[in-house]
Design a protein around this motif. Structure first.
Motif, short mmCIF file in Angstrom:
data_model
loop_
_atom_site.label_atom_id
_atom_site.label_comp_id
_atom_site.label_asym_id
_atom_site.label_seq_id
_atom_site.Cartn_x
_atom_site.Cartn_y
_atom_site.Cartn_z
N ILE A 142 -12.60 -1.53 4.52
CA ILE A 142 -11.65 -0.56 4.23
C ILE A 142 -11.21 0.44 5.20
CG2 ILE A 142 -11.05 1.43 2.77
CD1 ILE A 142 -12.24 -0.09 0.66
N ARG A 189 -2.85 -2.17 7.06
CA ARG A 189 -2.74 -2.40 5.54
C ARG A 189 -1.33 -3.13 5.40
NH1 ARG A 189 -4.21 3.30 3.55
NH2 ARG A 189 -3.67 2.40 1.32
N MET A 244 -13.89 -10.18 -4.97
CA MET A 244 -12.67 -9.41 -5.69
C MET A 244 -12.77 -10.16 -7.00
SD MET A 244 -12.16 -7.20 -3.83
CE MET A 244 -11.26 -6.12 -5.25
N ARG A 249 -14.22 1.51 -4.09
CA ARG A 249 -14.43 2.98 -3.84
C ARG A 249 -15.76 3.51 -4.51
NH1 ARG A 249 -9.44 3.38 -2.23
NH2 ARG A 249 -8.61 3.63 -4.15
N LYS A 276 1.28 2.44 -6.96
CA LYS A 276 0.80 1.74 -8.11
C LYS A 276 -0.27 2.78 -9.03
CE LYS A 276 -1.13 -1.09 -5.37
NZ LYS A 276 -0.62 -1.35 -3.92
N ARG A 304 -4.37 -9.66 -4.86
CA ARG A 304 -3.54 -9.19 -3.76
C ARG A 304 -3.39 -10.32 -2.73
NH1 ARG A 304 -4.32 -3.93 -0.85
NH2 ARG A 304 -4.74 -3.01 -3.03
N GLY A 353 -8.85 -4.12 6.36
CA GLY A 353 -8.91 -5.62 6.14
C GLY A 353 -8.94 -5.61 4.75
N PRO A 386 0.65 -1.22 -0.02
CA PRO A 386 -0.02 0.03 -0.12
C PRO A 386 0.81 1.38 -0.10
CG PRO A 386 -0.49 -1.14 2.06
CD PRO A 386 0.49 -2.01 1.06
N GLY A 387 0.43 2.07 -0.66
CA GLY A 387 1.34 3.53 -0.73
C GLY A 387 2.37 3.18 -1.70
N ALA A 428 -8.42 -1.92 -8.35
CA ALA A 428 -9.24 -2.79 -7.51
C ALA A 428 -9.87 -1.58 -6.40
CB ALA A 428 -8.88 -3.92 -6.66
N GLY A 429 -9.06 -1.06 -5.81
CA GLY A 429 -9.47 0.05 -4.87
C GLY A 429 -10.29 0.97 -5.51
N GLY A 489 -4.00 -3.32 -7.97
CA GLY A 489 -4.60 -3.75 -6.70
C GLY A 489 -5.12 -5.06 -6.61
N ARG A 542 -0.76 12.27 0.97
CA ARG A 542 -1.49 11.99 0.12
C ARG A 542 -2.97 12.29 0.00
NH1 ARG A 542 -2.02 5.93 -2.40
NH2 ARG A 542 -3.43 5.56 -0.33
N MET A 570 -11.13 -7.40 1.31
CA MET A 570 -12.53 -7.95 0.71
C MET A 570 -11.99 -9.59 0.60
SD MET A 570 -14.86 -6.04 0.72
CE MET A 570 -16.26 -6.16 -0.44
N GLN A 605 -6.59 -15.05 -4.77
CA GLN A 605 -6.90 -14.14 -6.08
C GLN A 605 -6.00 -14.59 -7.16
OE1 GLN A 605 -7.24 -10.15 -4.78
NE2 GLN A 605 -8.28 -10.66 -3.03
N ARG A 626 -8.23 9.95 1.68
CA ARG A 626 -8.80 8.65 2.12
C ARG A 626 -9.07 8.24 3.49
NH1 ARG A 626 -5.84 4.57 -2.12
NH2 ARG A 626 -6.33 3.08 -0.37
P1 ATP Z 1 -2.57 2.31 -2.40
O1 ATP Z 1 -3.75 2.78 -3.03
O2 ATP Z 1 -1.74 3.23 -1.65
O3 ATP Z 1 -1.63 1.45 -3.52
P2 ATP Z 1 -3.72 0.26 -1.26
O4 ATP Z 1 -3.26 -0.88 -2.40
O5 ATP Z 1 -3.76 -0.42 0.23
O6 ATP Z 1 -2.98 1.45 -1.29
P3 ATP Z 1 -6.22 0.49 -2.64
O7 ATP Z 1 -5.82 -0.66 -3.65
O8 ATP Z 1 -6.83 1.61 -3.21
O9 ATP Z 1 -5.12 0.72 -1.40
O10 ATP Z 1 -7.36 -0.63 -1.65
C1 ATP Z 1 -8.03 -0.02 -0.47
C2 ATP Z 1 -8.50 -1.21 0.31
O11 ATP Z 1 -9.44 -1.63 -0.69
C3 ATP Z 1 -7.67 -2.11 0.65
O12 ATP Z 1 -6.75 -1.78 1.78
C4 ATP Z 1 -8.35 -3.35 0.91
O13 ATP Z 1 -9.34 -3.16 2.10
C5 ATP Z 1 -9.38 -3.21 -0.02
N1 ATP Z 1 -8.93 -3.90 -1.51
C6 ATP Z 1 -8.50 -3.51 -2.76
N2 ATP Z 1 -7.95 -4.30 -3.32
C7 ATP Z 1 -8.36 -5.65 -3.11
C8 ATP Z 1 -8.39 -6.95 -3.32
N3 ATP Z 1 -7.62 -7.17 -4.42
N4 ATP Z 1 -8.70 -7.73 -2.22
C9 ATP Z 1 -9.19 -7.74 -1.11
N5 ATP Z 1 -9.57 -6.14 -0.81
C10 ATP Z 1 -8.92 -5.25 -1.59
#
Ligand code: ATP
Ligand code: MG
Length: 253
Positions: A60, A177, A71, A43, A20, A94, A64, A16-17, A38-39, A91, A133, A66, A98, A166
């Motif tokens: 989120i 995370r 997914m 959202r 990507k 992950r 945690g 995370p962070g 995915a994020g 994303g 951010r 999903m 998956q 966020r």
């Molecule tokens: P960043 O955006 O900085 O790369 P990140 O990868 O943690 O950080 P997102 O990808 O935006 O953030 O995802 C935000 C949240 O959505 C995750 O912390 C998680 O709870 C959920 N999430 C996103 N992708 C998945 C996935 N493939 N499987 C399960 N949960 C997910």
């Protein structure tokens, strides 16, 4: 007989962070392809208050993850609709589960992944970045107050709409995370490392100019280690260019 396969089918992975979303957005300014984040998909469900959105909201906020199958259903359906168009996933996958589901779906279509780029950013750099951010939630565009600020303070460059933090970009949630990254995502990285003939490791901090000969191989897994998105970017764009030479330039900029 098969015609040559030049479709981009690529993952961008990393903690995370790790940047990507930033790197995907930069690539989109150069090339014409689809990004599925995915994020951002989650959202958008939250904003539309769907069933998945209500579930995702709770998950989120707590840092945690999903469930794998949810997914896979979400992203797998989108990947299918893209057909033979070029795509990059951000994303997803992950977790190892998956990754196995995605590999199975793609193998069944004889369209295996062609490139997995891991953004390998040291942990001490990342927290700082997360706290700085700001995000345009409707589009997923991200800004960083120190190295990628918006043109007008607090406003999205393209729509002029307000930027927000966020909900999960705070110290406590970020710690969770990171923990789930180590527990769930590192086994997935290992899976792709092992699938790769050999692993290409580039330290973008010391190797400043991209070496195209390193990136022309058929190997699946590329590790890009760097402190900033600006360090990583020239290597990433060189790799994408050399692996997917048929990509079209972006139509609008
Ligand atoms: P960043 O955006 O900085 O790369 P990140 O990868 O943690 O950080 P997102 O990808 O935006 O953030 O995802 C935000 C949240 O959505 C995750 O912390 C998680 O709870 C959920 N999430 C996103 N992708 C998945 C996935 N493939 N499987 C399960 N949960 C997910
Ligand atoms: Mg993201």
């Amino acid at each position: 007989r098969r015609v040559s396969d030049d479709q981009m089918r690529m993952l961008i992975v990393g903690s995370p962070g790790s940047g990507k979303g930033t790197q995907s957005t930069r690539l989109l300014k150069h090339y014409d392809f689809s990004v599925l984040s995915a994020g951002d998909v989650l959202r958008s469900h939250i904003q539309r208050k769907t069933d998945i959105g209500q579930r995702a909201d709770a998950v989120i906020k707590q840092g945690g993850l999903m469930p794998d199958q949810v997914m896979m259903d979400l992203i797998g359906a989108e990947v299918k609709t893209l057909g033979s168009a070029d795509w990059l996933l951000d994303g997803f996958p992950r977790t190892l589960g998956q990754a196995q589901m995605l590999d199975e779906m793609l193998d069944a279509q004889a369209k295996p992944l062609r490139l997995v780029v891991n953004l390998d950013v040291p942990e001490d750099v990342i927290l700082d970045r997360i706290l700085q951010r700001w995000t345009h939630l409707p589009s997923g565009r991200v800004y960083n107050l120190s190295y990628n600020p918006p043109k007008v303070e607090g406003k999205d460059d393209i729509t002029g709409e307000p930027l927000s933090k966020r909900e999960d970009d705070n110290v406590e949630t970020f710690g969770k995370r990171l923990k789930s990254f180590h527990a769930q995502t590192e086994p997935m990285l290992e899976h792709y490392r092992q699938k790769s003939g050999s692993v290409i490791d580039i330290d973008c901090r010391t190797q400043t100019s991209p070496d195209a000969s390193k990136t022309s191989s058929q190997d699946l897994f590329v590790n890009l280690r760097g402190d900033t998105s600006n360090q990583i970017w020239p290597h990433l764009v060189a790799i994408v260019q050399s692996r997917f030479p048929a990509l079209k330039p972006a139509s609008s900029s």
